[in-house]
Each structure stands twice: as structure tokens, then as C-alpha cells.
Design a protein around this motif. Sequence first.
Motif, PDB file in Angstrom:
ATOM      1  N   ALA A 116       0.835  -1.207   0.000  1.00  0.00           N
ATOM      2  CA  ALA A 116       0.000   0.000   0.000  1.00  0.00           C
ATOM      3  C   ALA A 116       0.867   1.254   0.000  1.00  0.00           C
ATOM      4  CB  ALA A 116      -0.907  -0.008   1.231  1.00  0.00           C
ATOM      5  N   LEU A 117       0.350   2.289  -0.603  1.00  0.00           N
ATOM      6  CA  LEU A 117       1.040   3.578  -0.593  1.00  0.00           C
ATOM      7  C   LEU A 117       1.305   3.971   0.854  1.00  0.00           C
ATOM      8  CD1 LEU A 117       1.961   5.880  -2.525  1.00  0.00           C
ATOM      9  CD2 LEU A 117      -0.192   7.012  -1.985  1.00  0.00           C
ATOM     10  N   ALA A 118       2.518   4.402   1.126  1.00  0.00           N
ATOM     11  CA  ALA A 118       2.897   4.716   2.506  1.00  0.00           C
ATOM     12  C   ALA A 118       2.090   5.892   3.037  1.00  0.00           C
ATOM     13  CB  ALA A 118       4.388   5.045   2.554  1.00  0.00           C
ATOM     14  N   ALA A 119       1.776   5.842   4.335  1.00  0.00           N
ATOM     15  CA  ALA A 119       1.063   6.951   4.978  1.00  0.00           C
ATOM     16  C   ALA A 119       1.867   8.240   4.863  1.00  0.00           C
ATOM     17  CB  ALA A 119       0.806   6.614   6.445  1.00  0.00           C
ATOM     18  N   SER A 120       3.185   8.095   4.914  1.00  0.00           N
ATOM     19  CA  SER A 120       4.053   9.275   4.870  1.00  0.00           C
ATOM     20  C   SER A 120       3.955  10.029   3.553  1.00  0.00           C
ATOM     21  CB  SER A 120       5.509   8.849   5.089  1.00  0.00           C
ATOM     22  OG  SER A 120       5.918   7.985   4.037  1.00  0.00           O
ATOM     23  N   VAL A 121       3.419   9.369   2.538  1.00  0.00           N
ATOM     24  CA  VAL A 121       3.347   9.969   1.206  1.00  0.00           C
ATOM     25  C   VAL A 121       1.952  10.528   0.938  1.00  0.00           C
ATOM     26  CG1 VAL A 121       3.827   9.541  -1.254  1.00  0.00           C
ATOM     27  CG2 VAL A 121       5.016   8.222   0.478  1.00  0.00           C
ATOM     28  N   GLY A 122       1.050  10.296   1.889  1.00  0.00           N
ATOM     29  CA  GLY A 122      -0.353  10.647   1.673  1.00  0.00           C
ATOM     30  C   GLY A 122      -0.603  12.072   1.232  1.00  0.00           C
ATOM     31  N   ALA A 123       0.182  13.010   1.752  1.00  0.00           N
ATOM     32  CA  ALA A 123      -0.071  14.417   1.422  1.00  0.00           C
ATOM     33  C   ALA A 123       0.299  14.752  -0.022  1.00  0.00           C
ATOM     34  CB  ALA A 123       0.711  15.317   2.371  1.00  0.00           C
ATOM     35  N   TYR A 124       1.095  13.878  -0.637  1.00  0.00           N
ATOM     36  CA  TYR A 124       1.572  14.157  -1.999  1.00  0.00           C
ATOM     37  C   TYR A 124       0.542  13.694  -3.028  1.00  0.00           C
ATOM     38  CZ  TYR A 124       6.078  15.369   0.020  1.00  0.00           C
ATOM     39  OH  TYR A 124       7.079  15.975   0.726  1.00  0.00           O
ATOM     40  N   ALA A 125      -0.627  14.273  -2.950  1.00  0.00           N
ATOM     41  CA  ALA A 125      -1.734  13.848  -3.798  1.00  0.00           C
ATOM     42  C   ALA A 125      -1.598  14.448  -5.195  1.00  0.00           C
ATOM     43  CB  ALA A 125      -3.048  14.271  -3.173  1.00  0.00           C
ATOM     44  N   GLU A 126      -2.006  13.686  -6.169  1.00  0.00           N
ATOM     45  CA  GLU A 126      -1.942  14.158  -7.559  1.00  0.00           C
ATOM     46  C   GLU A 126      -2.662  15.501  -7.691  1.00  0.00           C
ATOM     47  OE1 GLU A 126      -3.481  11.364 -10.365  1.00  0.00           O
ATOM     48  OE2 GLU A 126      -3.049  12.642 -12.100  1.00  0.00           O
ATOM     49  N   GLY A 127      -1.999  16.442  -8.316  1.00  0.00           N
ATOM     50  CA  GLY A 127      -2.589  17.749  -8.545  1.00  0.00           C
ATOM     51  C   GLY A 127      -2.296  18.767  -7.461  1.00  0.00           C
ATOM     52  N   ALA A 128      -1.831  18.297  -6.295  1.00  0.00           N
ATOM     53  CA  ALA A 128      -1.492  19.240  -5.222  1.00  0.00           C
ATOM     54  C   ALA A 128      -0.237  20.023  -5.601  1.00  0.00           C
ATOM     55  CB  ALA A 128      -1.276  18.482  -3.912  1.00  0.00           C
ATOM     56  N   GLY A 129      -0.116  21.208  -5.042  1.00  0.00           N
ATOM     57  CA  GLY A 129       1.077  22.008  -5.273  1.00  0.00           C
ATOM     58  C   GLY A 129       2.217  21.516  -4.402  1.00  0.00           C
ATOM     59  N   LEU A 130       3.384  21.297  -4.997  1.00  0.00           N
ATOM     60  CA  LEU A 130       4.518  20.798  -4.221  1.00  0.00           C
ATOM     61  C   LEU A 130       4.852  21.752  -3.080  1.00  0.00           C
ATOM     62  CD1 LEU A 130       6.938  18.909  -3.720  1.00  0.00           C
ATOM     63  CD2 LEU A 130       8.231  20.270  -5.384  1.00  0.00           C
ATOM     64  N   GLY A 131       4.855  23.043  -3.357  1.00  0.00           N
ATOM     65  CA  GLY A 131       5.212  24.023  -2.339  1.00  0.00           C
ATOM     66  C   GLY A 131       4.261  23.987  -1.158  1.00  0.00           C
ATOM     67  N   ALA A 132       2.975  23.803  -1.439  1.00  0.00           N
ATOM     68  CA  ALA A 132       1.979  23.767  -0.361  1.00  0.00           C
ATOM     69  C   ALA A 132       2.187  22.536   0.506  1.00  0.00           C
ATOM     70  CB  ALA A 132       0.571  23.791  -0.954  1.00  0.00           C
ATOM     71  N   VAL A 133       2.483  21.401  -0.107  1.00  0.00           N
ATOM     72  CA  VAL A 133       2.708  20.174   0.658  1.00  0.00           C
ATOM     73  C   VAL A 133       3.969  20.310   1.512  1.00  0.00           C
ATOM     74  CG1 VAL A 133       3.224  17.701   0.507  1.00  0.00           C
ATOM     75  CG2 VAL A 133       1.502  18.720  -1.007  1.00  0.00           C
ATOM     76  N   LEU A 134       5.035  20.813   0.917  1.00  0.00           N
ATOM     77  CA  LEU A 134       6.286  20.982   1.658  1.00  0.00           C
ATOM     78  C   LEU A 134       6.090  21.948   2.830  1.00  0.00           C
ATOM     79  CD1 LEU A 134       8.822  21.242  -1.309  1.00  0.00           C
ATOM     80  CD2 LEU A 134       8.602  19.331   0.303  1.00  0.00           C
ATOM     81  N   ALA A 135       5.390  23.045   2.572  1.00  0.00           N
ATOM     82  CA  ALA A 135       5.179  24.054   3.619  1.00  0.00           C
ATOM     83  C   ALA A 135       4.346  23.480   4.749  1.00  0.00           C
ATOM     84  CB  ALA A 135       4.509  25.291   3.024  1.00  0.00           C
ATOM     85  N   LYS A 136       3.334  22.719   4.391  1.00  0.00           N
ATOM     86  CA  LYS A 136       2.470  22.143   5.433  1.00  0.00           C
ATOM     87  C   LYS A 136       3.258  21.132   6.267  1.00  0.00           C
ATOM     88  CE  LYS A 136      -1.842  19.830   6.382  1.00  0.00           C
ATOM     89  NZ  LYS A 136      -2.363  18.502   6.064  1.00  0.00           N
ATOM     90  N   ASN A 137       4.018  20.273   5.612  1.00  0.00           N
ATOM     91  CA  ASN A 137       4.814  19.295   6.368  1.00  0.00           C
ATOM     92  C   ASN A 137       5.837  19.992   7.269  1.00  0.00           C
ATOM     93  OD1 ASN A 137       3.403  17.194   5.279  1.00  0.00           O
ATOM     94  ND2 ASN A 137       5.014  16.527   3.866  1.00  0.00           N
ATOM     95  N   ALA A 138       6.372  21.121   6.804  1.00  0.00           N
ATOM     96  CA  ALA A 138       7.336  21.849   7.636  1.00  0.00           C
ATOM     97  C   ALA A 138       6.660  22.428   8.871  1.00  0.00           C
ATOM     98  CB  ALA A 138       7.995  22.969   6.823  1.00  0.00           C
ATOM     99  N   ARG A 139       5.403  22.820   8.712  1.00  0.00           N
ATOM    100  CA  ARG A 139       4.668  23.366   9.867  1.00  0.00           C
ATOM    101  C   ARG A 139       4.307  22.273  10.867  1.00  0.00           C
ATOM    102  NH1 ARG A 139       1.812  26.244   6.084  1.00  0.00           N
ATOM    103  NH2 ARG A 139       0.069  24.778   6.166  1.00  0.00           N
ATOM    104  N   THR A 140       3.814  21.145  10.337  1.00  0.00           N
ATOM    105  CA  THR A 140       3.307  20.105  11.245  1.00  0.00           C
ATOM    106  C   THR A 140       4.412  19.183  11.730  1.00  0.00           C
ATOM    107  OG1 THR A 140       2.763  18.683   9.358  1.00  0.00           O
ATOM    108  CG2 THR A 140       1.025  20.143  10.159  1.00  0.00           C
ATOM    109  N   HIS A 141       5.488  19.061  10.956  1.00  0.00           N
ATOM    110  CA  HIS A 141       6.606  18.192  11.349  1.00  0.00           C
ATOM    111  C   HIS A 141       7.925  18.896  11.100  1.00  0.00           C
ATOM    112  CE1 HIS A 141       3.238  15.431  10.815  1.00  0.00           C
ATOM    113  NE2 HIS A 141       3.868  14.583  11.567  1.00  0.00           N
ATOM    114  N   PRO A 142       8.176  19.976  11.836  1.00  0.00           N
ATOM    115  CA  PRO A 142       9.424  20.711  11.598  1.00  0.00           C
ATOM    116  C   PRO A 142      10.638  19.819  11.867  1.00  0.00           C
ATOM    117  CG  PRO A 142       8.377  21.430  13.650  1.00  0.00           C
ATOM    118  CD  PRO A 142       7.395  20.535  12.948  1.00  0.00           C
ATOM    119  N   ALA A 143      11.661  20.012  11.077  1.00  0.00           N
ATOM    120  CA  ALA A 143      12.885  19.202  11.259  1.00  0.00           C
ATOM    121  C   ALA A 143      13.597  19.648  12.534  1.00  0.00           C
ATOM    122  CB  ALA A 143      13.802  19.355  10.048  1.00  0.00           C
TER     123      ALA A 143
END
Lengths: 233, 233
Positions: free
Chosen positions: B206-233
Motif C-alpha cells: 500500500a502507498l505509505a502513509a508518509s506519502v499521503g499528502a503528496y496527492a496528484e494535482g497538489a502544489g509541491l510548495g503547499a505540501v512541503l510548507a504544510k509538512n514543515a509546519r506540522t513536522h518541523p525538522a
Amino acid sequence: MTTHFEATSRTRLRRRPARGAYDEASVFAILDAGLIAHVGYAEGGAPRVIATAYWREGRTLYWHGAAGSQALRAQAGGIPVCVTVSHLDGLVLGRSGFAHSVLYRSVMAFGNTHEIESREGKRRAMDAFLERLYPGRTREIRPVHDAELDMIAVIALPIDEASAKVRGGGVNEKEEDLAGPGWAGVIPVETRLCAVRTDERVAGVALAASVGAYAEGAGLGAVLAKNARTHPA
Amino acid sequence: MTTHFEATSRTRLRRRPARGAYDEASVFAILDAGLIAHVGYAEGGAPRVIATAYWREGRTLYWHGAAGSQALRAQAGGIPVCVTVSHLDGLVLGRSGFAHSVLYRSVMAFGNTHEIESREGKRRAMDAFLERLYPGRTREIRPVHDAELDMIAVIALPIDEASAKVRGGGVNEKEEDLAGPGWAGVIPVETRLCAVRTDERVAGVALAASVGAYAEGAGLGAVLAKNARTHPA
């Protein structure tokens, strides 16, 4: 006339030579699919990288900006620069952290800048840039004013050395990891055109023919590459 | 603790100060929406710009590569660099050639590099990078091997100076040109995610849960920004 750039000590790929290319076709294809370059140079002895729109004519790259720009003043005098153009094509997820990667195409080009100083030279260059982006555009709008040409600086970079580097394909994984847990694959990415926003002050004016190729959903790189082929600067 | 970067002689925008910003929120938002940075430095006295994946932790940027890489060897010793991250947001067509432009967001960051040398430091950094991109990924896959850590170099850049520059809006045109012929407006562009390509060797996983936000058609920048907010390095 050679159709290859000579691989030099600073352009030859040492670690993964199969990813490198030095022929004009490979280098130009990557340059012609791009609009924004990152230009590196030294200012006061310190490195500086500016992002700028650029275009290519033969083996020469061009960019422009405000005549008073600190960056363009530095470059106008003739300095060594490295221009890097990169396209992100995808994210790679492997079954090990080590196998995670990105897909990309990139070009590094080296040379020494000079300024296009004459009004006629600047006029020709800027018209070529517009036509390269939007074929026919210069016939849709008024000619550029001399005063406008005086406000900009145009920088030319004859490319002395260049190389292309491409990471395509999919997941490169060690045999022993193939049985590991976790999904693996590629998430391709593409820079696409969205629906045009017509300036409210030209309501009623038909979309310009020069913009026709920039259709919603089309890939920017594909449109730029096609225009470069059919209307080279 | 200040939440602004000090505007210095090399980061202060002179020509269009309204386009510049020096607060952490503006700088970090642009950095966190990106994956590829262009790192400029001097090698043998000549400028060089490499495109590389990067991530941010607080005021520090990180990138990595093969331990034997010429670029990373040069940076490991501790050298001044300029890291530029840029996002192209659109093409602007005016009724004059002069009013043609592009929409963008960009950051220039300056500092001196150093290498993360210990295995534990590299392990932590690389896990943080994976988690920043794909939250939860390190629990889906096996731990990184020591031998793998030994094959890479991790470079850190504590940011000493930084500025953001943003060109938004629409067509900036002189009043006298508004009556001119030709369509004018903006063609927005966005880097979007395409449908994932599952590695054929993990068919059925199955597609990994960690990849779930990378949905077809989503903006890469929006996904990266959201992950940085919710899971800052």
C-alpha cells in the motif's frame, strides 16, 4: 564547428559519469526548457547567487535587469560567472533512507560576462527575448522606447564550458533491500500553467496569439522548449 | 531572540525596498516551500553554483551528498556560501515590452558552512530530512546503516544574513500605455504533483502513509510548507 562542449576539470562528472552530458543538444534542451537561472559570481570577494529570467541564443546566455542593479553593475564589467539551471522532475522514495532521491535535469555553464551597451543591441536582445517567450509578441505591442532601453542593463554570457546532469529513472535500490517493508516509487512533479488572469484594464481584448501556447495545464518547460525550437532567439 | 534578520549591505534591497522582507516568517515561508536550493561558493577562486535538495531547522540550512563529492569537500572545510531559493509563480505580459515580468518569491541566505561529521549527527540530520519531507517515513523503513552514513557528507549552514524578495500582483504599467493594443495579464504557474509511479518490485504494498499528502494535482510548495509546519525538522 563542434557540437560538444569540451569536458574540463570543472565540468567533467567524476562520480557518476553516466549522468553527465557535454553535447550541445543535451545542454541546450535543458536550458531551453527553463526560464529562471541562478547566476553565481563574486561580489567583494564573497559568493552571491541571483535568480533571474534568462534566454539563450546559440552558445550565449542573456539576462537583464535594472541598469542600476548592483548585481548587473558587477557583471557588466566582465566577470567569471557560473549559471546553473535546474528542473525538478520528481521525488524518489526507496525502501531505505539512502535510496531516497530526486529526479532532475540540470546544466552548469561557465564563462565571462559582458554588457550589451548600445541601444540597438539592447533593443534587438530584448525583442529576441520577448519573441522567444511569446512568438509574435513584438508585433502585438508598441516598440520599446529609447528611455526604457536606457533604464535596463543586458548581460551576455558566451558559454565557455558547460555540462548537463540528469537523474532520471526510478528507485535505485540494493538487492538486499528489495524485501524490506514500505512503499517505494516515484512522485513525478511538473511546473504547469494555470488559467490566465486577464488584466482588468484590458477587459474585452482577445487573448494574444503570442500567448496561445500557454494553455492551462500545459507544462511550462514543454511550452518554452517548443517556442525555442520554432522561434529561436 | 530577534525574529528578524538584520538587513545588511548585501541583503538590503535598494531599488524596490517594498519587495524585500527580513523577518523570519517571510524568509522561512519561502525556504519551507522549496526543495531545491542553488548554493554558490568559490572553488579555486571561480564561482560555482550547485543545485541541491536542502532542508531547514531553525536558522540553519542543511544539504547532503556523496562524501567524495568535490563540492561537498570544498564546503566541508567551512567556506562562505550564498544559498538562493526561488519559486516562479507566474509570467506577466504588459502592453509594453518593458512591463513584461515574472512573479516570484526568493530568498538569499549567507553564512559559513560546516560539516556534520559524527555518525550520530549525520543519522539525526538525515532522519530529520526524511521526516520533514515524509512525516513518519523513518518508521516505515529500516534504520540507516553506518556504512551508508559513512558514504555521505552532511553540510550545515547557520544563516548569518538573509532576505526575502517577492514580486506578486499583476501588470505594472504606465498610465499612458493602458490604451495600447494587445492583451495583458498574468499566466500563473505552479509546480504540481503528478500521479505516483509505484516501483514494480513493491507491487501490492500500500502507498505509505508518509506519502499521503503528496496527492496528484497538489502544489509541491503547499505540501512541503504544510509538512514543515506540522513536522518541523
